[in-house]
Scaffold this motif. Structure first.
Motif, PDB file in Angstrom:
ATOM      1  N   LYS A  13       0.689  -1.367   0.023  1.00  0.00           N
ATOM      2  CA  LYS A  13      -0.013   0.047  -0.144  1.00  0.00           C
ATOM      3  C   LYS A  13       0.964   1.305  -0.153  1.00  0.00           C
ATOM      4  O   LYS A  13       0.385   2.438   0.665  1.00  0.00           O
ATOM      5  N   ILE A  14       2.071   1.163  -0.705  1.00  0.00           N
ATOM      6  CA  ILE A  14       2.796   2.483  -0.875  1.00  0.00           C
ATOM      7  C   ILE A  14       2.325   3.141  -2.204  1.00  0.00           C
ATOM      8  O   ILE A  14       1.418   2.778  -2.820  1.00  0.00           O
ATOM      9  N   ASP A  15       2.869   4.370  -2.164  1.00  0.00           N
ATOM     10  CA  ASP A  15       2.515   5.188  -3.285  1.00  0.00           C
ATOM     11  C   ASP A  15       3.601   4.704  -4.391  1.00  0.00           C
ATOM     12  O   ASP A  15       4.668   5.158  -4.512  1.00  0.00           O
ATOM     13  N   LEU A  16       2.740   3.838  -5.316  1.00  0.00           N
ATOM     14  CA  LEU A  16       3.557   3.051  -6.244  1.00  0.00           C
ATOM     15  C   LEU A  16       4.302   4.124  -7.216  1.00  0.00           C
ATOM     16  O   LEU A  16       5.452   3.712  -7.625  1.00  0.00           O
ATOM     17  N   GLN A  17       3.455   5.056  -7.832  1.00  0.00           N
ATOM     18  CA  GLN A  17       3.974   5.987  -8.663  1.00  0.00           C
ATOM     19  C   GLN A  17       5.214   6.660  -8.084  1.00  0.00           C
ATOM     20  O   GLN A  17       6.393   6.730  -8.635  1.00  0.00           O
ATOM     21  N   ARG A  18       5.081   7.167  -7.033  1.00  0.00           N
ATOM     22  CA  ARG A  18       6.037   7.843  -6.212  1.00  0.00           C
ATOM     23  C   ARG A  18       7.492   7.009  -6.222  1.00  0.00           C
ATOM     24  O   ARG A  18       8.474   7.315  -6.435  1.00  0.00           O
ATOM     25  N   PHE A  19       7.247   5.691  -5.848  1.00  0.00           N
ATOM     26  CA  PHE A  19       8.469   4.932  -5.795  1.00  0.00           C
ATOM     27  C   PHE A  19       8.788   4.564  -7.086  1.00  0.00           C
ATOM     28  O   PHE A  19      10.053   4.230  -7.216  1.00  0.00           O
TER      29      PHE A  19
END
Length: 124
Positions: A13-19
């Motif tokens: 549930k991380i901010d995938l696009q940011r990562f």
């Protein structure tokens, strides 16, 4: 020496696009790993070029090759490089994943548990 690829697990549930962007800014290509349809939705909203579909349910540790077969068509339509992860124990399993759209296979447990199988890789 630096890593070329980084694993981003959509279930976290991380901010995938940011990562994805952070990985690329550091010279690494992100592999976004999914296991469910909702995780695939999240992955496809990013500009990830590589998506791995893990056939192992991270909650139960059960393996179902049908997971890849169910989720792969959406990723293939999006044009991403697709990795089938977990559960590949035989040539038949490998062929099944490739027929379902895998561009690559992640095979670890089978080889770690039976190192004599390393010689069989060339026959896949």
């Amino acid at each position: 020496m630096q890593a070329d690829l980084v694993l981003l697990i959509a279930a976290l549930k991380i901010d995938l696009q940011r990562f994805v962007e952070m990985a690329r800014a550091r010279g690494m290509e992100p592999l976004v790993e999914v296991h469910t349809s909702s995780e695939m939705d999240r992955a496809l909203k990013t500009d990830a070029r590589i998506i791995g579909i893990n056939n192992r349910n991270l909650s139960t540790l059960e393996v179902d090759l049908g997971t890849f077969e169910r989720l792969a068509p959406r990723a293939k339509e999006a044009g991403v490089f697709l990795v089938a992860e977990s559960g590949v124990h035989s040539r038949e399993d490998a062929c099944r994943m490739m027929e379902a759209g895998a561009d690559a296979l992640l095979v670890g447990t089978e080889l770690m548990g039976r190192p004599q199988r390393l010689g069989e890789i060339n026959r896949l």
